[in-house]
Design a protein around this motif. Structure first.
Motif, PDB file in Angstrom:
ATOM      1  N   GLY A 179      -3.270   8.483   8.522  1.00 61.16           N
ATOM      2  CA  GLY A 179      -4.542   8.789   9.163  1.00 61.16           C
ATOM      3  C   GLY A 179      -5.659   8.802   8.145  1.00 61.16           C
ATOM      4  O   GLY A 179      -6.810   8.507   8.459  1.00 61.16           O
ATOM      5  N   GLN A 180      -5.323   9.139   6.900  1.00 61.53           N
ATOM      6  CA  GLN A 180      -6.289   9.146   5.810  1.00 61.53           C
ATOM      7  C   GLN A 180      -5.963   8.059   4.779  1.00 61.53           C
ATOM      8  O   GLN A 180      -6.611   7.981   3.738  1.00 61.53           O
ATOM      9  N   THR A 181      -4.976   7.243   5.059  1.00 60.67           N
ATOM     10  CA  THR A 181      -4.513   6.247   4.099  1.00 60.67           C
ATOM     11  C   THR A 181      -5.527   5.114   3.928  1.00 60.67           C
ATOM     12  O   THR A 181      -5.952   4.502   4.912  1.00 60.67           O
ATOM     13  N   ARG A 182      -5.895   4.841   2.701  1.00 59.77           N
ATOM     14  CA  ARG A 182      -6.710   3.676   2.385  1.00 59.77           C
ATOM     15  C   ARG A 182      -5.814   2.450   2.357  1.00 59.77           C
ATOM     16  O   ARG A 182      -4.616   2.549   2.107  1.00 59.77           O
ATOM     17  N   VAL A 183      -6.407   1.280   2.608  1.00 61.13           N
ATOM     18  CA  VAL A 183      -5.627   0.039   2.608  1.00 61.13           C
ATOM     19  C   VAL A 183      -6.296  -0.993   1.715  1.00 61.13           C
ATOM     20  O   VAL A 183      -7.507  -1.202   1.769  1.00 61.13           O
ATOM     21  N   LEU A 184      -5.470  -1.621   0.891  1.00 61.71           N
ATOM     22  CA  LEU A 184      -5.905  -2.738   0.057  1.00 61.71           C
ATOM     23  C   LEU A 184      -5.005  -3.915   0.395  1.00 61.71           C
ATOM     24  O   LEU A 184      -3.783  -3.787   0.408  1.00 61.71           O
ATOM     25  N   LEU A 185      -5.603  -5.050   0.659  1.00 58.84           N
ATOM     26  CA  LEU A 185      -4.865  -6.239   1.085  1.00 58.84           C
ATOM     27  C   LEU A 185      -5.131  -7.389   0.119  1.00 58.84           C
ATOM     28  O   LEU A 185      -6.254  -7.550  -0.368  1.00 58.84           O
ATOM     29  N   THR A 186      -4.098  -8.187  -0.158  1.00 55.75           N
ATOM     30  CA  THR A 186      -4.303  -9.379  -0.980  1.00 55.75           C
ATOM     31  C   THR A 186      -4.122 -10.627  -0.119  1.00 55.75           C
ATOM     32  O   THR A 186      -3.422 -10.602   0.896  1.00 55.75           O
ATOM     33  N   THR A 187      -4.748 -11.693  -0.539  1.00 62.04           N
ATOM     34  CA  THR A 187      -4.464 -12.981   0.083  1.00 62.04           C
ATOM     35  C   THR A 187      -3.112 -13.467  -0.425  1.00 62.04           C
ATOM     36  O   THR A 187      -2.506 -12.866  -1.314  1.00 62.04           O
ATOM     37  N   THR A 188      -2.616 -14.556   0.132  1.00 61.30           N
ATOM     38  CA  THR A 188      -1.329 -15.097  -0.279  1.00 61.30           C
ATOM     39  C   THR A 188      -1.390 -15.623  -1.710  1.00 61.30           C
ATOM     40  O   THR A 188      -2.450 -16.018  -2.191  1.00 61.30           O
ATOM     41  N   PHE A 189      -0.241 -15.639  -2.366  1.00 64.59           N
ATOM     42  CA  PHE A 189      -0.177 -16.168  -3.729  1.00 64.59           C
ATOM     43  C   PHE A 189      -0.390 -17.683  -3.718  1.00 64.59           C
ATOM     44  O   PHE A 189      -1.213 -18.204  -4.469  1.00 64.59           O
ATOM     45  N   TRP A 190       0.345 -18.379  -2.856  1.00 72.48           N
ATOM     46  CA  TRP A 190       0.127 -19.819  -2.711  1.00 72.48           C
ATOM     47  C   TRP A 190      -0.956 -20.026  -1.662  1.00 72.48           C
ATOM     48  O   TRP A 190      -0.973 -19.357  -0.633  1.00 72.48           O
ATOM     49  N   PRO A 191      -1.890 -20.931  -1.907  1.00 70.96           N
ATOM     50  CA  PRO A 191      -2.977 -21.150  -0.941  1.00 70.96           C
ATOM     51  C   PRO A 191      -2.430 -21.439   0.459  1.00 70.96           C
ATOM     52  O   PRO A 191      -1.546 -22.276   0.638  1.00 70.96           O
ATOM     53  N   ASN A 192      -2.949 -20.723   1.439  1.00 65.83           N
ATOM     54  CA  ASN A 192      -2.491 -20.866   2.817  1.00 65.83           C
ATOM     55  C   ASN A 192      -3.648 -20.467   3.724  1.00 65.83           C
ATOM     56  O   ASN A 192      -3.799 -19.293   4.066  1.00 65.83           O
ATOM     57  N   THR A 193      -4.463 -21.426   4.097  1.00 65.23           N
ATOM     58  CA  THR A 193      -5.685 -21.143   4.843  1.00 65.23           C
ATOM     59  C   THR A 193      -5.418 -20.421   6.152  1.00 65.23           C
ATOM     60  O   THR A 193      -6.093 -19.437   6.491  1.00 65.23           O
ATOM     61  N   ALA A 194      -4.425 -20.887   6.913  1.00 66.40           N
ATOM     62  CA  ALA A 194      -4.163 -20.305   8.232  1.00 66.40           C
ATOM     63  C   ALA A 194      -3.785 -18.830   8.137  1.00 66.40           C
ATOM     64  O   ALA A 194      -4.302 -17.990   8.893  1.00 66.40           O
ATOM     65  N   VAL A 195      -2.893 -18.498   7.208  1.00 66.59           N
ATOM     66  CA  VAL A 195      -2.472 -17.106   7.060  1.00 66.59           C
ATOM     67  C   VAL A 195      -3.574 -16.267   6.425  1.00 66.59           C
ATOM     68  O   VAL A 195      -3.824 -15.133   6.843  1.00 66.59           O
ATOM     69  N   ASN A 196      -4.245 -16.825   5.434  1.00 62.19           N
ATOM     70  CA  ASN A 196      -5.321 -16.066   4.792  1.00 62.19           C
ATOM     71  C   ASN A 196      -6.447 -15.745   5.773  1.00 62.19           C
ATOM     72  O   ASN A 196      -7.061 -14.673   5.697  1.00 62.19           O
ATOM     73  N   ASP A 197      -6.727 -16.656   6.685  1.00 55.93           N
ATOM     74  CA  ASP A 197      -7.734 -16.359   7.708  1.00 55.93           C
ATOM     75  C   ASP A 197      -7.321 -15.132   8.523  1.00 55.93           C
ATOM     76  O   ASP A 197      -8.152 -14.278   8.846  1.00 55.93           O
ATOM     77  N   GLN A 198      -6.036 -15.047   8.852  1.00 58.40           N
ATOM     78  CA  GLN A 198      -5.527 -13.893   9.603  1.00 58.40           C
ATOM     79  C   GLN A 198      -5.627 -12.614   8.776  1.00 58.40           C
ATOM     80  O   GLN A 198      -6.038 -11.553   9.276  1.00 58.40           O
TER      81      GLN A 198
END
Length: 219
Positions: free
Chosen positions: A142-161
């Motif tokens: 409920g108080q957790t911060r979130v940090l997200l990374t893009t994929t290691f290998w370029p992947n436009t479709a997944v990175n857009d998500q």
């Protein structure tokens, strides 16, 4: 008097910086990922280690490097990691209850470092973004911060998500795909199995750790 004034300004700067980040000191960090985060031994693919593929030693995968780096600043820090490959493959139907133990960890910060195994043919609209947001909510206190990374290998479709989820939830983002676009960050010459060798080498792991640590510490 000038010295006292400068000291006051210095501590004001630190306080203001902390306020801008809008967070209490981090005590627990949960990192969810895939084989880059952790992979058990698998003789069938020539991977005989028990850490992040394809680091050369247990203390050289990005999770261990990140833990060492952050503990220099946060000595009481607890960190936990989990390979959540099943979520990547079955994100639209997976029962999150299998990860109840991660929820029980009660992380202050959730680091999402995944996406490489998401089946592209299963993407429709923003369905992976939605599932990821639901998964993060399940794992959060409920108080957790979130940090997200893009994929290691370029992947436009997944990175857009991934980036859509981050924008919807105001999560911090670390860009990593520039690393996987360069052979120098992969262990291509170190393993006979190509899928293993395409994983980050020690230099790639170090770069992932440095970029995530920098974002967490506000550097």
């Amino acid at each position: 008097m000038k010295v006292i004034a400068w000291i006051g300004l210095f501590f004001c700067f630190l306080s203001c910086k902390s306020d801008e980040q809008g967070s209490e000191p981090i005590q627990k960090i949960l990192v969810i990922g895939n084989s880059i985060t952790y992979h058990p031994p698998d003789a069938a693919i020539g991977w005989n280690a028990d850490w992040g593929m394809a680091a050369s030693a247990p203390d050289k995968d990005y999770f261990s490097l990140l833990e060492d780096s952050l503990r220099y600043h946060l000595p009481e820090l607890e960190m936990m990691r989990e390979n959540v490959y099943p979520f990547e493959r079955k994100f639209s139907s997976l029962d999150f209850a299998m990860y109840e133990h991660l929820k029980d960890f009660q992380a202050d910060l959730l680091v999402i470092r995944l996406g490489e195994n998401v089946p592209l043919e299963n993407l429709e609209g923003w369905n992976f973004s939605q599932s990821l947001r639901e998964f993060a909510a399940f794992l959060s206190s409920g108080q957790t911060r979130v940090l997200l990374t893009t994929t290691f290998w370029p992947n436009t479709a997944v990175n857009d998500q991934l980036l859509h989820a981050a924008a919807e939830m105001n999560w911090q983002v670390v860009q990593l795909s520039q690393l996987g676009a360069q052979d120098s960050f992969m262990a291509l010459e170190e393993y006979s199995n190509e899928s293993v060798g395409r994983h980050p080498n020690d230099q790639g792991m170090q770069s992932i750790s440095r970029l995530i640590a920098g974002k967490i510490l506000g550097e």
